[in-house]
Scaffold this active site. Structure first.
Site, PDB file in Angstrom:
ATOM      1  N   SER A 175      45.774  51.513  59.870  1.00 26.79           N
ATOM      2  CA  SER A 175      45.004  51.751  58.652  1.00 26.79           C
ATOM      3  C   SER A 175      45.653  52.733  57.685  1.00 26.79           C
ATOM      4  O   SER A 175      45.231  52.812  56.540  1.00 26.79           O
ATOM      5  CB  SER A 175      43.602  52.235  59.023  1.00 26.79           C
ATOM      6  N   HIS A 229      41.080  45.780  60.929  1.00 24.69           N
ATOM      7  CA  HIS A 229      41.650  45.743  59.569  1.00 24.69           C
ATOM      8  C   HIS A 229      42.457  44.477  59.313  1.00 24.69           C
ATOM      9  O   HIS A 229      42.958  44.282  58.209  1.00 24.69           O
ATOM     10  CB  HIS A 229      42.548  46.956  59.315  1.00 24.69           C
ATOM     11  N   LYS A 289      33.795  45.350  58.174  1.00 23.84           N
ATOM     12  CA  LYS A 289      34.860  45.426  57.160  1.00 23.84           C
ATOM     13  C   LYS A 289      34.914  44.097  56.391  1.00 23.84           C
ATOM     14  O   LYS A 289      33.992  43.801  55.639  1.00 23.84           O
ATOM     15  CB  LYS A 289      36.172  45.819  57.834  1.00 23.84           C
TER      16      LYS A 289
HETATM   17  C1  LIG Z   1      36.889  50.557  61.578  1.00 24.35           C
HETATM   18  C2  LIG Z   1      37.534  50.399  62.890  1.00 24.35           C
HETATM   19  C3  LIG Z   1      36.793  50.413  64.082  1.00 24.35           C
HETATM   20  C4  LIG Z   1      35.326  50.734  64.093  1.00 24.35           C
HETATM   21  O1  LIG Z   1      34.566  49.676  63.665  1.00 24.35           O
HETATM   22  P1  LIG Z   1      32.978  49.848  63.564  1.00 24.35           P
HETATM   23  O2  LIG Z   1      32.443  48.480  63.756  1.00 24.35           O
HETATM   24  O3  LIG Z   1      32.699  50.427  62.217  1.00 24.35           O
HETATM   25  O4  LIG Z   1      32.579  50.770  64.661  1.00 24.35           O
HETATM   26  C5  LIG Z   1      37.453  50.182  65.268  1.00 24.35           C
HETATM   27  N1  LIG Z   1      38.783  49.938  65.302  1.00 24.35           N
HETATM   28  C6  LIG Z   1      39.524  49.937  64.183  1.00 24.35           C
HETATM   29  C7  LIG Z   1      40.995  49.663  64.270  1.00 24.35           C
HETATM   30  C8  LIG Z   1      38.933  50.177  62.944  1.00 24.35           C
HETATM   31  O5  LIG Z   1      39.674  50.192  61.843  1.00 24.35           O
END
Ligand SMILES: *Cc1c(COP(=O)(O)O)cnc(C)c1O
Length: 396
Positions: free
Chosen positions: A183, A211, A242
């Site tokens: 990220s 992501h 996301k």
């Molecule tokens: C955003 C993210 C998470 C967490 O996701 P949520 O559903 O908001 O708990 C887990 N792993 C990665 C790589 C992320 O970018």
């Protein structure tokens, strides 16, 4: 007792603030989208959401959520193994498995829970987890909850991964775990090479697609699609928070027996509430939208290209992104904060990151592109970057 503890907390909070690390939150008073309205009525263009496909305010998803709520009420008030599931949960799990070309899937309240609950039920102190150094916090926490022997390799460094795999021959089972897209840099894990090494050294592979799902690969189905690795990845985890609508919810998808075992033993699944019907209903609609057309993903890819080209032409130093994350390198921490504050005054929201979120001397502005952005939004952001970049001496 609290008096002493209160003093301790007050001192700690003050220290966080004085170090410039105190997190403050904006107040948004509109749906999430390319343009958002703040509490004071001002508007801004949002370039810091994970709303990659622009579905966070999708009328179809809102409608599907309402319909599910009308038909099935608001909440579940139980975990699945006690009260049962709804057909909506199962249908969504099947849609997820279909999307990732896997056997089955299991839903969690969040991907944080999916990652927290994936290792401990499957592996013991006889086994090894080999983890990329830039993996998400939830993977790190999940690994901590499991007694397996831990190995760590530098980000996407295949020589180091190979050394870890050689050492881990001492253990019974081995699993390599990586984020699909990292990220902070927006780089993609070299999944083809990871799968080759996994086969050579008899290891399993797990990818967190949070992501990458909806973003990378020819039709946006994630890193396994991008590298032609369907069938070679044992476990994918991901989020509905996301690209996939942006509400909440997580999942693990992969081999049948793995999913079956998680349903029996995974603690965040067994001891935490099921996602509400409206999220499951909207999730089912989401995968229909993605199956019907690739237009949103195509638009996202075009937007990323357009933005990157313009920023490079303007003289900015941009990490070679392979995703919808565009890191504009400034290197200096105070400059990254100043830049983010100045460009916010121009109505553009981006985030400035610096140590310890990124390595020392690697401060940057992270821009997240979305299919919600129209050309005029991109042009406005680029113009603001150029104006602030010139004012702060970042570009000529
Ligand atoms: C955003 C993210 C998470 C967490 O996701 P949520 O559903 O908001 O708990 C887990 N792993 C990665 C790589 C992320 O970018």
């Amino acid at each position: 007792m609290y008096g002493k503890f209160q003093k301790y907390l007050q001192d700690e909070l003050k220290a966080i603030d004085e170090a410039g690390l105190y997190k403050r939150e904006r107040m948004i008073c509109s749906p999430q989208g390319a343009e958002i309205t703040l509490a004071d009525g001002s508007k801004a263009l949002n370039f810091c959401a994970n709303n990659y496909l622009g579905l966070a305010d999708s009328p179809r998803l809102v409608e599907a959520a309402k319909k599910a709520m009308d038909n099935r009420g608001y909440g579940m008030s139980s975990v699945r193994f006690i009260c049962g599931q709804m057909d909506l949960h199962r249908e969504l799990e099947k849609a997820i498995a279909k999307y990732f070309h896997t056997d089955d899937a299991i839903l969690y309240a969040a991907c944080f829970d999916a990652n927290g609950g994936v290792f401990e039920p499957l592996l013991t102190d006889d086994d090894a987890i080999i983890s990329d150094s830039l993996n998400h916090a939830s993977i790190i926490d999940g690994v901590r909850l499991c007694k397996a022997v831990r190995y760590r390799y530098a980000n996407a460094d295949m020589d180091e991964l190979e050394k870890c795999l050689q050492e881990a021959q001492a253990q019974r089972f081995r699993i390599i775990v990586t984020d699909g897209v990292f990220s902070m840099d927006g780089n993609v894990a070299p999944l083809d090479k990871i799968c080759d090494l996994a086969e050579k050294y008899d290891a399993m592979v797990m990818v967190d697609e949070s992501h990458s799902a909806g973003v990378v690969g020819p039709t946006g189905h994630g890193v396994a699609e991008q590298f032609g690795c369907y069938g070679r990845v044992d476990i994918h985890t991901g989020t509905l928070g996301k690209a996939f609508g942006g509400a909440v919810g997580g999942f693990t998808t992969g081999r049948q027996e793995i999913i079956d075992m998680l349903r029996q033993r995974s603690r965040p699944y067994l001891f935490s509430n099921s996602i509400p019907p409206m999220i499951a209903g909207a999730g089912i609609e989401l995968f229909k939208i993605l199956e019907e057309s690739n237009a949103l993903h195509d638009k996202l890819v075009k937007n990323v290209e357009y933005f990157r080209e313009a920023m490079l032409a303007a003289g900015f130093d941009i990490k070679p992104t392979q995703s919808a994350i565009c890191a504009v390198m400034l290197y200096d921490a105070p400059l990254s904060q100043k830049f983010a504050a100045e460009i916010a005054k121009e109505g553009i929201f981006v985030t400035g990151f610096y140590y310890p979120v990124v390595p020392k001397g690697q401060a940057r502005i992270r821009v997240q592109l979305s299919a919600a952005h129209e050309k005029e939004h991109l042009d406005k952001a680029i113009a603001a970057f150029i104006k602030v970049g010139k004012n702060l001496g970042v570009i000529k």
